[in-house]
Enzyme design. Structure first.
Site, mmCIF file in Angstrom:
data_model
loop_
_atom_site.group_PDB
_atom_site.id
_atom_site.type_symbol
_atom_site.label_atom_id
_atom_site.label_comp_id
_atom_site.label_asym_id
_atom_site.label_seq_id
_atom_site.Cartn_x
_atom_site.Cartn_y
_atom_site.Cartn_z
ATOM 1 N N LEU A 222 0.809 -1.221 0.000
ATOM 2 C CA LEU A 222 0.000 0.000 0.000
ATOM 3 C C LEU A 222 0.844 1.273 0.000
ATOM 4 O O LEU A 222 1.998 1.279 0.401
ATOM 5 C CB LEU A 222 -0.948 -0.020 1.197
ATOM 6 C CG LEU A 222 -2.056 -1.079 1.077
ATOM 7 C CD1 LEU A 222 -2.789 -1.245 2.398
ATOM 8 C CD2 LEU A 222 -3.043 -0.712 -0.026
ATOM 9 N N LEU B 219 -12.414 1.758 7.757
ATOM 10 C CA LEU B 219 -12.079 0.432 8.286
ATOM 11 C C LEU B 219 -10.779 -0.068 7.663
ATOM 12 O O LEU B 219 -10.685 -0.205 6.443
ATOM 13 C CB LEU B 219 -13.197 -0.567 7.980
ATOM 14 C CG LEU B 219 -14.406 -0.545 8.905
ATOM 15 C CD1 LEU B 219 -15.533 -1.413 8.333
ATOM 16 C CD2 LEU B 219 -14.034 -1.060 10.288
ATOM 17 N N GLU C 42 12.949 9.280 -0.971
ATOM 18 C CA GLU C 42 13.401 8.257 -1.897
ATOM 19 C C GLU C 42 12.284 7.321 -2.328
ATOM 20 O O GLU C 42 12.297 6.797 -3.447
ATOM 21 C CB GLU C 42 14.551 7.446 -1.269
ATOM 22 C CG GLU C 42 15.801 8.267 -0.946
ATOM 23 C CD GLU C 42 15.706 9.092 0.325
ATOM 24 O OE1 GLU C 42 14.714 8.925 1.089
ATOM 25 O OE2 GLU C 42 16.596 9.915 0.577
#
Lengths: 624, 624
Positions: free
Chosen positions: A129, A190, A370
């Site tokens: 993610l 959630l 980075e």
């Protein structure tokens, strides 16, 4: 079918009805696919169904026959676990047959648990993610360079908004005023294991985006008219990136899923599915089969380019490999318009500034961030650019997960890490890359190049621009004299034998700065009437084990490796492993590597104190 | 001398004069030290001199004989390149003799180019930017757990405010309301190679901190009275972390340095130094030598704890190693009050929730922000806690730089990465750790543990709590049956021989899930009258090469390694390397590792498709 914009006219009631029905279909298809798979994240799809439907079926310029083409708008699913809703949208667009949706997550299917570029319409693998906004920023910069007026839409989840990478991307996009980048944030409150940090306190997200220089709209993400209106406003805006922060409900539209704990990453049973579909207005027919091949075209590979002028240095010049990297970028920049460079606020140390000064429109200051730099590079590569991304080698470790994901994308990004090893000297261990060879060797499909002088640095940087896949160039801080000439070739894989005789008593393999130490040891030993063979292993991955084995046999099967890197996973292990693969092994072996936690000092002091100087090499040889 | 608070009374004009003179002294000492060293960052010290002086000499509760003691306030220099100004403050406090400042960056000095915990008063190595606020958050949580009312001050630069890690830390501190954490942001507008992204547009930083739930004051960082007043307000505030955003000038106080480009990381010549000192009010006398030993006390090591009750599983139970990890944490939590756990929003997958449910006051949801989680762990360890930090193994790669820095801090953090390898199945490659062994092996001083069943997972987790240094525990997703009993010991280093005979034709070494594949292959081969020896290499680093070599010799020198990891830097290379170190080598060698870029599928399908199933092991043996 050609790509046509669907957005600019005022949205009509018919538009809204169309998108609403598409959203219903995407939600139902997502549930059907995950139930068929027996795993997956249907509730994460339901919170985003209206956002995705409005983006695909109202806003995007989209050619289902060439969704990754340069004239298509792009969609990045940063919340990769909602893959089924993306796949459903692609099937509805006619990219591939809807029947494929029911193969989700199967061994034989290209429709994996999280998106990868095996699927047409996907530019980069997501699922780790918080990287998608950087990929989107890279795509958006690429689109701007191409001057084709295309847009990039990125769907983010709120769980991943905790990732720092997202905010690196947001500040980068804000700084460069990427008004062709539209982020949709699906705030369903959630996470996987808990409510999110801010739950539905949605104004916090507005403040965060606005603080980074974004125009931000807060909407109800299930109100189709509101989503369409927000997209229209975002597409009409100029000068700043656009965020649409949408309050949503995880599992929206199904009474027993909506905003319920314990449903993350769980498919519905067949019975639950039937109930859910009924609640959502009843069954749908699958979209028609587009009736054509849809296999993903070739993944991006670096475009060919003419030979640039040869590098040239004075015979007695002392030049650092990091400086030669910059020189090579500049030489290539003139003949290869696809090359772009990003640097993490150390361009005067990596020498990326040489390219930046010569081609300012293709150089992007990535500041000290980075993660964003690497993932933006993946986006640029997906638009056919050849991105060279540089920082101190140790700080590239900051983006190791982004490099890992780039390898799943099979992205041809080029990394340059300067200031490797203890040879940087006084700055101390925080600035020394001592794990980078191990880390980057383990990245699937990577090539690792490690020049020892200006000519090899120049030529290997040229090679990098032609190689597919992730290529890592490891450069050094100290100035060193030339070992080669402009005529020397550096095939990949390959190595050069720098010293040899027919009575060599040991094989000494180094790379980078340790080649110079090995040559010093050679001279010392020669004065003692001891001959050794010296190899410059300028390509650390892959390695030609069989050619090395020949040299080893010619040197009494006595191997000494020497590297400015920790002992694990570096040059020594790469050599031993390449030999072992062909069932060769040294009879005697000395692996010289940085043998402790280093500290500040002069480069020569540190090379000696941590066991990799010419003295240690000579002692290892004499110890035989 | 005992630690006494200096802050609470209203600051007087005398206070202000004292701090102003201290700031002048810190600036001059920083220039003197870097000129003596011939390298370093004097201008980055000058922008922070008043901030550091007011913090040390007005605000902090500080015992120079025990600056890392539990009753001392702490100072973290996140902008580690300003090390000389910190060292000057420590010398002025009497921690060590001021004469040491003139050894800055020398080989023999503990005063390195960037701070490390070799120096009293330093809790964590800094110098890889953007990590200090997380370390500070960990220290602040530790202080809160200790209920001693101490504070943590963190000095940040503006260049590093581009790092996502900073904002992960900020949101974490905001979420937990760490009102004992005070961040001072030194906004000098100059990075290394360019002006910073926002230069002196200082309100942007206020918005950023406020968006994360911080109280924020914006001040002139060279106005000593303003700095003192801001610190007083911050120390009096309750309920939220406190940011002091200070507009500063890099090189402040010296006409030819102030706000000048091209001075980053450059010392002054002796002549320039004399001119600068004159501009700053003339020479200073060095502080008096405190006249006592000041060597840093022992670095934090995990405290001892009594044996917890033994683990127990039903004989036929199928238990994943990740679940046993959670069980072990819970067992230990009852007997070791120092254990704390953080998890990156996957506590229901890593099973850290078992600890969290039992000891909620010692469990911290770190959300999806792995960089902050790891660096906060370093802060907790520096306060004597034993932090267990968990996520999917692949996502720990997000914090590789933080782990690298933790190793320079010699921090005893414990990492648990679940869901390693292709055996996770359907979620696909973005969720599979396939590079983690290579990456973590290369970390200096690390130990790598890789359990294969519930008992080994329990016992190795216990071991981790007792080991110094970074310990990485690699757990698997699938449920597996028990191979051991509660009585089995798991020494580190070590391995267990699970199957052997006096006529073994090959040595098969696996770990984790591949031990089960090796045992399946053993049974198949046994039915064909082929005997093999099977080793469970539960400790992948360090490895006892000599004991392994004995087993190898007993197995016809035929070695097969099998690992759920890419071929580079993993178990196979670790074994070959350990053997090579003692000049042993297999006559024949088959390294079975994940032999391509994997994709979604069932765990068993993937183990087989990517070359590491029992079938491949048996074929490798028969191929002999």
């Amino acid at each position: 079918m050609t790509a046509t914009p669907k957005a600019m006219p005022q949205s009509s009631a018919a538009d809204i009805d169309k998108v609403r029905e598409k959203a219903r279909r995407l939600g139902i298809l997502s549930m059907m696919a995950t139930t068929a798979a027996g795993s997956g994240h249907p509730t994460s799809c339901l919170s985003a169904a209206e956002l995705v439907a409005a983006t695909f079926f109202h806003a995007m310029k989209f050619d289902p026959r060439n969704p990754n083409g340069s004239e298509s708008d792009r969609f990045v699913l940063s919340k990769g676990h909602a893959a089924p809703v993306l796949y459903a949208a692609l099937a509805e667009e006619g990219v591939f047959p809807a029947s494929r949706l029911m193969t989700l997550r199967q061994f034989s299917s290209e429709l994996e648990g999280h998106p990868t570029p095996r699927i047409p319409g996907v530019d980069a693998a997501t699922g780790s993610l918080g990287q998608g906004l950087s990929v989107g920023a890279g795509l958006a910069i690429g689109a701007r360079l191409d001057k084709l007026g295309t847009r990039v839409f990125v769907l983010l989840g709120d769980g991943e908004l905790a990732e720092g990478n997202v905010w690196e991307a947001a500040e980068f996009a804000g700084h460069y005023g990427l008004d062709n980048l539209i982020a949709l944030a699906d705030i369903n409150a959630l996470g996987q294991s808990d409510r999110t940090m801010y739950q539905h306190d949605i104004e916090i997200y507005r403040k965060k985006f606005e603080a980074q220089g974004w125009d931000t709209q807060v909407i109800d993400g299930h109100d189709v008219a509101a989503v369409i209106a927000a997209l229209d406003r975002a597409m009409a805006a100029k000068g700043r990136p656009q965020a649409i922060v949408a309050r949503t409900i995880k599992g929206h539209g199904v009474s027993f899923l909506a905003d319920k704990d314990g449903w993350h990453g769980k498919p519905l049973s067949k019975e639950q599915l039937a109930k859910a579909v009924a609640e959502m207005g009843g069954p749908i027919e699958l979209p028609a089969d587009p009736g054509r091949s849809y296999a993903r075209a070739d993944l991006p590979e670096p475009p060919d380019f003419p030979e640039p002028p040869a590098p040239s240095y004075k015979a007695d010049a002392q030049v650092a490999t990091r400086e030669a990297y910059g020189n090579a970028l500049k030489r290539m920049g003139a003949v290869n318009p696809h090359i772009v460079a990003l640097d993490g606020d150390v361009k005067n140390s990596t020498f990326a500034e040489k390219f930046g000064d010569a081609f300012p429109e293709r150089f992007f200051q990535a500041y000290i961030a980075e993660q964003n730099m690497i993932a933006a590079g993946v986006g640029l590569a997906a638009r056919g650019k050849v991105p060279f991304l540089s920082s101190f080698a140790c700080f590239l470790s900051r983006a190791y997960d982004q490099v890992r994901m780039a390898s799943i994308s099979r992205s041809p990004i080029k990394l340059c890490g300067s200031h490797c090893g203890v040879s940087i000297g006084e700055d101390g261990p925080s600035q020394m890359a001592l794990e980078d060879i191990a880390a980057f060797r383990a990245v699937h499909g990577s090539v690792i190049l490690y020049p020892s002088d200006a000519y090899s640095a120049e030529r290997l940087t040229e090679q990098a621009a032609r190689l597919p896949g992730i290529t890592y160039i490891r450069t050094s801080r100290p100035k060193t004299h030339s070992l080669y000439s402009a005529d020397e070739k550096f095939p990949v894989p390959g190595f050069h034998v720098l010293r040899q005789s027919d009575k060599d008593s040991a094989l000494v393999i180094g790379a980078g700065i340790t080649v110079h130490e090995a040559l010093k040891a050679y001279e010392q030993l020669k004065s003692e009437n001891i001959s050794v063979r010296v190899i410059d292993l300028y390509c650390v991955k892959p390695i030609e084990g069989s050619r090395l084995a020949e040299d080893l046999r010619a040197c009494n099967n006595f191997l000494i490796t020497v590297e400015d890197h920790y002992p694990e996973g570096g040059l020594g292990e790469a050599v031993i492993s390449a030999l072992a693969e062909i069932e060769a092994a040294p009879a005697r072996f000395n692996k010289l590597a940085v043998n402790g936690l280093p500290h500040s000092g002069k480069a020569d002091e540190l090379l000696d104190a941590f066991g990799i100087s010419s003295r240690h090499i000579a002692e290892a040889v004499r110890g035989s």
